[in-house]
Write a protein that holds these residues in place. Structure first.
Motif, PDB file in Angstrom:
ATOM      1  N   UNK A 193       0.909  -1.408   0.109  1.00  0.00           N
ATOM      2  CA  UNK A 193       0.165  -0.028  -0.034  1.00  0.00           C
ATOM      3  C   UNK A 193       0.899   1.171   0.140  1.00  0.00           C
ATOM      4  N   UNK A 194       0.613   2.167  -0.804  1.00  0.00           N
ATOM      5  CA  UNK A 194       1.221   3.593  -0.875  1.00  0.00           C
ATOM      6  C   UNK A 194       0.032   4.597  -0.150  1.00  0.00           C
ATOM      7  N   UNK A 195       0.688   5.288   1.043  1.00  0.00           N
ATOM      8  CA  UNK A 195      -0.082   6.381   1.488  1.00  0.00           C
ATOM      9  C   UNK A 195       0.482   7.901   1.157  1.00  0.00           C
ATOM     10  N   UNK A 196      -0.135   8.487   0.378  1.00  0.00           N
ATOM     11  CA  UNK A 196       0.156   9.755  -0.045  1.00  0.00           C
ATOM     12  C   UNK A 196      -0.437  10.690   0.888  1.00  0.00           C
ATOM     13  N   UNK A 197       0.739  11.565   1.351  1.00  0.00           N
ATOM     14  CA  UNK A 197       0.402  12.454   2.414  1.00  0.00           C
ATOM     15  C   UNK A 197       0.276  11.785   3.742  1.00  0.00           C
ATOM     16  N   UNK A 198       1.284  11.152   4.245  1.00  0.00           N
ATOM     17  CA  UNK A 198       1.005  10.308   5.428  1.00  0.00           C
ATOM     18  C   UNK A 198       1.140  11.090   6.612  1.00  0.00           C
ATOM     19  N   UNK A 207       1.235   9.303  10.449  1.00  0.00           N
ATOM     20  CA  UNK A 207       1.349   7.932   9.691  1.00  0.00           C
ATOM     21  C   UNK A 207       0.375   7.055  10.101  1.00  0.00           C
ATOM     22  N   UNK A 208      -0.826   7.468  10.294  1.00  0.00           N
ATOM     23  CA  UNK A 208      -1.944   6.359  10.683  1.00  0.00           C
ATOM     24  C   UNK A 208      -2.343   5.431   9.959  1.00  0.00           C
ATOM     25  N   UNK A 209      -2.324   5.672   8.480  1.00  0.00           N
ATOM     26  CA  UNK A 209      -2.919   4.589   7.556  1.00  0.00           C
ATOM     27  C   UNK A 209      -1.854   3.466   7.373  1.00  0.00           C
ATOM     28  N   UNK A 210      -0.645   3.537   7.413  1.00  0.00           N
ATOM     29  CA  UNK A 210       0.522   2.633   7.298  1.00  0.00           C
ATOM     30  C   UNK A 210       0.521   1.880   8.628  1.00  0.00           C
ATOM     31  N   UNK A 234      -3.763   5.063  -0.970  1.00  0.00           N
ATOM     32  CA  UNK A 234      -4.816   5.722  -0.202  1.00  0.00           C
ATOM     33  C   UNK A 234      -4.431   7.177   0.228  1.00  0.00           C
ATOM     34  N   UNK A 235      -5.242   8.227   0.233  1.00  0.00           N
ATOM     35  CA  UNK A 235      -5.029   9.592   0.617  1.00  0.00           C
ATOM     36  C   UNK A 235      -6.040  10.024   1.197  1.00  0.00           C
ATOM     37  N   UNK A 236      -5.667  11.081   2.267  1.00  0.00           N
ATOM     38  CA  UNK A 236      -6.662  11.903   2.840  1.00  0.00           C
ATOM     39  C   UNK A 236      -6.380  13.349   2.221  1.00  0.00           C
ATOM     40  N   UNK A 237      -6.845  13.842   1.485  1.00  0.00           N
ATOM     41  CA  UNK A 237      -6.563  15.009   0.698  1.00  0.00           C
ATOM     42  C   UNK A 237      -6.639  16.325   1.806  1.00  0.00           C
ATOM     43  N   UNK A 238      -6.134  17.554   1.480  1.00  0.00           N
ATOM     44  CA  UNK A 238      -6.250  18.700   2.201  1.00  0.00           C
ATOM     45  C   UNK A 238      -7.458  19.155   1.816  1.00  0.00           C
ATOM     46  N   UNK A 239      -8.505  19.532   2.786  1.00  0.00           N
ATOM     47  CA  UNK A 239      -9.800  19.846   2.304  1.00  0.00           C
ATOM     48  C   UNK A 239      -9.983  21.191   2.354  1.00  0.00           C
TER      49      UNK A 239
END
Length: 309
Positions: free
Chosen positions: A113-118, A122-125, A189-194
């Motif tokens: 898995x690649x986390x964009x903007x961890x 670092x919660x997703x990894x 996965x990514x959690x974009x700046x909103x």
């Protein structure tokens, strides 16, 4: 601790809106959390309904609560983030990982898995490694954020061979400079700046604080200078063009790496951004597009997933 012992054992309502595999579906066992992470004790008090809880408008309480959850349920010790860094709600982030794991082709444990903007958390990894045993790469443009994640990994030796960190040196790129030649990821996965600006982020935080105050029976949050109660450094919460423009860049660049990642995914917090994003994904030739709705309490968010394979 005395408050915890004097308070009646609270009922644990089933939160049917979380993913069926989400361990937090049964609510929170605060006495157990305090036992595994004693630093949480000063923040746990009965709320207006007589149930044990924390003040979710207090950044320190939220951070300590997250550390307790990660410690007790995911065997991550010494999790900490710098002041002002994004402090994500662990149950909601776990939901994202569970829904991603349901995508076709991600059934086996040998997933990368690649986390964009961890970010600094670092919660997703961390969750992907501890829940599913995946191999993960976390990327970020902010070097101090990556240094903080490296510190968390150092305190958790079992994660050392499972999480790799990479720096994005070019703010105009997302996958380029991160995905290496000949490398293949099963999912990103990514959690974009909103938000589109700091001012917009602060207004959003004030609205969140007011909503929390109303839920406690108060009229309005008492603050002259709103704080970001879930934190967020610059690149974590806002960027030029906000979520809509970031998603556009993410989707366009994903096409260039169509053969190096099976599934591209992103959280989408604003419902209005879903339709144009799906239209662009279709235009670029994706063969499968999925919109997954997630409910966490009163909040509804979405995961957008697409593949060119």
């Amino acid at each position: 601790m005395s408050t915890l012992h004097r308070t009646k054992k609270q009922a644990k309502p089933v939160r049917k809106n979380l993913h069926p595999r989400n361990i937090h579906n049964q609510g929170y066992d605060f006495p157990a959390l305090v036992k595994s992470h004693p630093a949480l004790a000063p923040h746990v008090k009965p709320n207006a309904h007589g149930n044990l809880s924390i003040d979710f408008a207090d950044p320190l309480a939220v951070k300590t609560f997250n550390a307790a959850l990660l410690n007790r349920y995911y065997n991550v010790v010494d999790w900490d983030i710098p002041e002002g860094a994004l402090c994500p709600p662990i149950p909601g982030r776990a939901d994202y990982m569970h829904y991603v794991a349901d995508l076709p082709g991600l059934e086996n444990p040998n997933i990368k898995m690649l986390d964009i903007g961890t970010g600094a958390n670092g919660v997703y990894p961390l969750l992907a490694c501890q829940i599913y045993g995946w191999q993960c790469v976390g990327s970020d443009i902010n070097i101090p954020s990556l240094e903080n994640v490296a510190k968390i990994i150092a305190h958790n030796p079992a994660l050392k061979d499972r999480i790799t960190l990479r720096t994005q040196h070019d703010k105009n790129h997302i996958f380029e400079g991160i995905i290496q030649t000949g490398e293949f990821f099963d999912v990103s996965v990514c959690n974009p700046p909103f938000h589109a600006s700091l001012d917009e982020a602060l207004k959003g935080s004030q609205l969140k604080l007011n909503n929390l105050a109303r839920s406690r029976g108060e009229q309005k949050a008492n603050t002259q200078s709103p704080t970001l109660n879930f934190g967020g450094l610059g690149a974590e919460l806002w960027c030029k063009g906000g979520e809509q423009l970031f998603l556009k860049k993410l989707i366009k660049e994903s096409q260039l790496y169509a053969t190096q990642c099976r599934w591209f995914t992103s959280l989408v917090s604003k419902a209005d951004n879903v339709k144009p994003a799906k239209k662009l994904i279709r235009k670029l030739g994706a063969v499968d597009i999925r919109e997954i709705e997630m409910e966490q309490g009163n909040k509804v968010t979405r995961v957008l997933a697409w593949t060119f394979i």
